[in-house]
Design a protein around this motif. Structure first.
Motif, PDB file in Angstrom:
ATOM      1  N   VAL A 172       0.847  -1.190   0.000  1.00 57.08           N
ATOM      2  CA  VAL A 172       0.000   0.000   0.000  1.00 57.08           C
ATOM      3  C   VAL A 172       0.887   1.246   0.000  1.00 57.08           C
ATOM      4  N   ARG A 173       0.706   2.106  -0.992  1.00 57.10           N
ATOM      5  CA  ARG A 173       1.390   3.398  -1.033  1.00 57.10           C
ATOM      6  C   ARG A 173       0.556   4.397  -0.240  1.00 57.10           C
ATOM      7  N   PHE A 174       1.202   5.166   0.653  1.00 62.97           N
ATOM      8  CA  PHE A 174       0.420   6.026   1.551  1.00 62.97           C
ATOM      9  C   PHE A 174       1.223   7.261   1.953  1.00 62.97           C
ATOM     10  N   GLU A 175       0.489   8.259   2.432  1.00 65.18           N
ATOM     11  CA  GLU A 175       1.049   9.482   2.977  1.00 65.18           C
ATOM     12  C   GLU A 175       0.840   9.514   4.490  1.00 65.18           C
ATOM     13  N   VAL A 176       1.733  10.206   5.191  1.00 65.74           N
ATOM     14  CA  VAL A 176       1.627  10.424   6.633  1.00 65.74           C
ATOM     15  C   VAL A 176       1.613  11.920   6.876  1.00 65.74           C
ATOM     16  N   GLU A 177       0.746  12.378   7.770  1.00 66.57           N
ATOM     17  CA  GLU A 177       0.743  13.787   8.167  1.00 66.57           C
ATOM     18  C   GLU A 177       0.873  13.866   9.679  1.00 66.57           C
ATOM     19  N   ALA A 178       1.856  14.617  10.139  1.00 67.04           N
ATOM     20  CA  ALA A 178       2.066  14.896  11.560  1.00 67.04           C
ATOM     21  C   ALA A 178       2.484  16.355  11.657  1.00 67.04           C
ATOM     22  N   LEU A 179       1.694  17.162  12.343  1.00 70.03           N
ATOM     23  CA  LEU A 179       1.931  18.602  12.329  1.00 70.03           C
ATOM     24  C   LEU A 179       2.895  19.063  13.415  1.00 70.03           C
ATOM     25  N   VAL A 180       3.166  18.198  14.399  1.00 64.91           N
ATOM     26  CA  VAL A 180       4.093  18.566  15.480  1.00 64.91           C
ATOM     27  C   VAL A 180       5.080  17.427  15.673  1.00 64.91           C
ATOM     28  N   PRO A 181       6.292  17.733  16.170  1.00 59.39           N
ATOM     29  CA  PRO A 181       7.322  16.696  16.281  1.00 59.39           C
ATOM     30  C   PRO A 181       6.967  15.567  17.250  1.00 59.39           C
ATOM     31  N   GLY A 240      -1.647   9.679  17.060  1.00 61.39           N
ATOM     32  CA  GLY A 240      -2.335  10.896  16.643  1.00 61.39           C
ATOM     33  C   GLY A 240      -1.946  11.362  15.255  1.00 61.39           C
ATOM     34  N   ALA A 241      -1.115  10.603  14.556  1.00 56.66           N
ATOM     35  CA  ALA A 241      -0.778  10.944  13.173  1.00 56.66           C
ATOM     36  C   ALA A 241      -1.957  10.606  12.253  1.00 56.66           C
ATOM     37  N   SER A 242      -1.937  11.163  11.051  1.00 61.00           N
ATOM     38  CA  SER A 242      -2.959  10.877  10.055  1.00 61.00           C
ATOM     39  C   SER A 242      -2.303  10.138   8.895  1.00 61.00           C
ATOM     40  N   VAL A 243      -2.919   9.046   8.459  1.00 64.01           N
ATOM     41  CA  VAL A 243      -2.389   8.219   7.378  1.00 64.01           C
ATOM     42  C   VAL A 243      -3.445   8.093   6.300  1.00 64.01           C
ATOM     43  N   CYS A 244      -3.021   8.167   5.037  1.00 67.35           N
ATOM     44  CA  CYS A 244      -3.972   8.037   3.935  1.00 67.35           C
ATOM     45  C   CYS A 244      -3.327   7.273   2.786  1.00 67.35           C
ATOM     46  N   ALA A 245      -3.968   6.176   2.378  1.00 69.70           N
ATOM     47  CA  ALA A 245      -3.523   5.455   1.196  1.00 69.70           C
ATOM     48  C   ALA A 245      -3.754   6.320  -0.040  1.00 69.70           C
ATOM     49  N   LEU A 246      -2.983   6.067  -1.101  1.00 71.67           N
ATOM     50  CA  LEU A 246      -3.186   6.781  -2.357  1.00 71.67           C
ATOM     51  C   LEU A 246      -4.366   6.158  -3.097  1.00 71.67           C
ATOM     52  N   TYR A 247      -5.398   6.948  -3.294  1.00 71.82           N
ATOM     53  CA  TYR A 247      -6.624   6.512  -3.967  1.00 71.82           C
ATOM     54  C   TYR A 247      -6.531   6.786  -5.466  1.00 71.82           C
ATOM     55  N   GLY A 248      -7.465   6.159  -6.212  1.00 70.91           N
ATOM     56  CA  GLY A 248      -7.669   6.525  -7.599  1.00 70.91           C
ATOM     57  C   GLY A 248      -8.465   7.818  -7.683  1.00 70.91           C
ATOM     58  N   PRO A 249      -8.511   8.454  -8.866  1.00 70.45           N
ATOM     59  CA  PRO A 249      -9.205   9.732  -9.015  1.00 70.45           C
ATOM     60  C   PRO A 249     -10.683   9.642  -8.658  1.00 70.45           C
ATOM     61  N   ILE A 250     -11.158  10.602  -7.877  1.00 70.86           N
ATOM     62  CA  ILE A 250     -12.560  10.684  -7.497  1.00 70.86           C
ATOM     63  C   ILE A 250     -13.317  11.556  -8.496  1.00 70.86           C
ATOM     64  N   GLU A 251     -14.631  11.552  -8.402  1.00 73.12           N
ATOM     65  CA  GLU A 251     -15.438  12.495  -9.177  1.00 73.12           C
ATOM     66  C   GLU A 251     -15.319  13.876  -8.540  1.00 73.12           C
ATOM     67  N   PRO A 252     -15.037  14.913  -9.318  1.00 69.98           N
ATOM     68  CA  PRO A 252     -14.911  16.252  -8.734  1.00 69.98           C
ATOM     69  C   PRO A 252     -16.206  16.708  -8.086  1.00 69.98           C
ATOM     70  N   ILE A 253     -16.090  17.495  -7.016  1.00 66.91           N
ATOM     71  CA  ILE A 253     -17.295  18.057  -6.400  1.00 66.91           C
ATOM     72  C   ILE A 253     -17.924  19.054  -7.363  1.00 66.91           C
ATOM     73  N   ALA A 254     -19.222  19.317  -7.150  1.00 72.55           N
ATOM     74  CA  ALA A 254     -19.992  20.058  -8.151  1.00 72.55           C
ATOM     75  C   ALA A 254     -19.600  21.525  -8.248  1.00 72.55           C
ATOM     76  N   THR A 255     -19.335  22.183  -7.134  1.00 72.49           N
ATOM     77  CA  THR A 255     -19.083  23.625  -7.152  1.00 72.49           C
ATOM     78  C   THR A 255     -17.822  23.943  -6.369  1.00 72.49           C
ATOM     79  N   PRO A 256     -17.138  25.021  -6.726  1.00 73.98           N
ATOM     80  CA  PRO A 256     -15.875  25.347  -6.067  1.00 73.98           C
ATOM     81  C   PRO A 256     -16.032  25.979  -4.693  1.00 73.98           C
ATOM     82  N   TRP A 257     -17.229  26.461  -4.366  1.00 68.15           N
ATOM     83  CA  TRP A 257     -17.447  27.105  -3.078  1.00 68.15           C
ATOM     84  C   TRP A 257     -18.899  26.910  -2.650  1.00 68.15           C
TER      85      TRP A 257
END
Length: 526
Positions: A172-181, A240-257
């Protein structure tokens, strides 16, 4: 039609627009004009983008986008040549060790957002015409890297190639996010990683948002390759870290705001906007920076002692070059958001403001009683968020690289003969900031038309969606990879520090009063 949708559509409801061109900028302008309620017709299919909007009162406002604008580099005629000449390929390629083109039409999409923002400004100011270019948009997207390259001192971190994503034992290819050391250390400790590698990896990992590369120790990659993804997600839960696998492309949301009315009548509708910005990192500061380039008075809300990122190296006369790229020219007020008296003082000051803009984590504005219902009547409340406006399940922390991973953008930015990986150039943070400025002007125009306050929300998800809308499949092998330092006859810029002295860029790139590389306004009104 709900009340919120009705207000959302009213900004250009009753207007008609003719949009010419087949570029990414033209595609985006068509979509955003329709989202604002305009009736959109196709004009010519020339390889440029022009939008002509006729409002119901008969006023005509034209916006034109071309490839080069005032950038005098010969041969700029498409996305690839603009990415090459303006440093985008260089920055995106830092992680790989050599220039690489971004697989989606990033600069053209950014130019479309700039064009829409300029068009809304023209409507508000009564200007008949505004021009911008894809090259100016491209330079804006690398403005932080450009500023750092031309600073008084060298980079304080290693710019060698490297970085996430990581790969688990089960592939599984994935990203990790940790905002503090502390979170970073706890995550890697749970995977049994050597403490020296954990310590040595934090600084390049932390600076990847600023440098577009992250040469972290190989021991960290070795640790993930020895653990199943289930074990890795368990370590994230514990730490408390955040992990996310690399997904395939999703359908774009309908509106930008998203736009909703608020209580109370607007009392301020002057020509000059007063904007209070409580922003961190890139998204909200970029949005406010663009509003400042359009003439707004921007006041940053900073913690006691000032924004600590003012000292982030490299510096220009003791001020961070990267900080200046997004915040030069702004005023500041110091507010301790943990202090109820300071929060009351901020609410009092907002009585003289048109816009309150922030990119706080979900729930913080409500916790601090600084959400739309808590603010003075008639204000435009703007939240540039991570995941707002969408209903994706199981979303990770709403930061740039996690959004690239979860939306599948990481698959599309690189050709199919390379492994999927988010760009370490902050694609959606910067584009999210551009869309945030556009959303604010949508709110200001809606307030003028309705006489009521407005709450607007844009997001990194919406920025990713704008890129996904124009690209649903991975690019072919070798797509936008330069050969011998050139692409389609245009040299690839690899020395950003040289651009302020290059006469071909003189109309766009200069230096501020601290000697820091600085970009002028990307719009020309007439």
């Amino acid at each position: 039609m709900t009340e919120a949708t009705a207000v959302h559509a009213s900004a250009l409801e009753g207007a008609t627009a003719s949009v010419s061109g087949t570029s990414a900028a033209a595609r985006l302008m068509r979509a955003h004009l329709r989202a604002l309620g305009a009736e959109v017709h196709d004009g010519s299919t020339e390889n440029a983008a022009e939008a002509l909007v006729v409002l119901r009162n008969g006023d005509r406002h034209a916006v034109t986008v071309d490839w080069a604008g005032p950038v005098m580099v010969p041969g700029l005629h498409d996305e690839a040549t603009v990415q090459a000449a303006c440093g985008v390929m260089h920055v995106h390629g830092r992680r790989s060790g050599s220039p690489r083109g971004i697989g989606v039409d990033y600069c053209g999409t950014a130019a479309g957002v700039l064009a829409m923002t300029g068009l809304l400004a023209a409507v508000l100011r009564g200007e008949p015409r505004v021009r911008t270019s894809v090259a100016e948009a491209a330079l804006l997207t690398v403005s932080q890297y450009l500023a750092a390259a031309g600073a008084d001192e060298a980079e304080a971190v290693d710019l060698r190639p490297g970085g996430p994503p990581f790969v688990s034992a089960d592939g599984v290819r994935f990203e990790v996010e940790a905002l503090v050391p502390e979170v970073w250390a706890a995550f890697w400790t749970a995977l049994g990683t050597d403490s020296a590698a954990i310590r040595d990896g934090w600084r390049p990992y932390q600076f990847r948002y600023a440098t577009a590369t992250a040469p972290i120790p190989d021991a960290l990659h070795t640790a993930t390759r020895a653990a199943t993804f289930a074990k890795i997600t368990g370590a994230a839960t514990v730490s408390g870290a955040s992990v996310c696998a690399l997904y395939g492309p999703i359908e774009p949301i309908a509106t930008p705001w998203r736009i909703e009315p608020t209580e109370g009548r607007a009392t301020r509708n002057g020509a000059e906007l007063v904007v209070y910005e409580a922003g961190r990192r890139i998204q909200a500061p970029m949005a406010a920076h663009l509003l400042g380039l359009l003439g707004a008075t921007v006041i940053r809300v900073e913690p006691p002692g000032g924004d600590p990122l003012r000292g982030m190296p490299p510096v220009c006369r003791d001020i961070s070059a990267r900080w200046l790229a997004l915040n030069r020219g702004k005023g500041a007020v110091e507010i301790d958001l943990k202090n109820p008296a300071d929060r009351r003082r901020l609410r009092d000051e907002l009585a003289d403001a048109d816009v309150f803009l922030h990119n706080w984590a979900p729930g913080n504005a409500e916790k601090w009683r600084l959400a739309a219902p808590d603010l003075p009547d008639g204000i435009v409340y703007a939240h540039t968020s991570g995941w707002g406006g969408g209903d994706l399940p199981d979303v990770p922390l709403g930061t740039d690289f996690m959004v690239q991973a979860r939306t599948g953008l990481a698959e599309l930015v690189r050709p199919s003969d390379e492994d999927p990986a988010p760009s370490l150039m902050t694609l959606v943070d910067v584009l999210g900031g551009l869309i945030g400025a556009e959303a604010v002007l949508v709110g200001v125009l809606t307030r003028r038309l309705t006489g009521r306050g407005v709450a607007v929300e844009s997001s990194l998800l919406g920025a990713a969606g704008a890129l996904l809308a124009g690209a649903r499949e991975r690019p072919a092998p070798g797509f936008r990879v330069p050969v011998c330092g050139r692409i389609d006859g245009v040299d690839v810029v690899t020395d950003l520090a040289a651009l302020p002295g290059d006469p071909r860029f003189a109309a766009v790139v200069g230096r501020d009063d601290r000697g820091c590389p600085a970009l002028g306004s990307p719009w020309r009104f007439s």
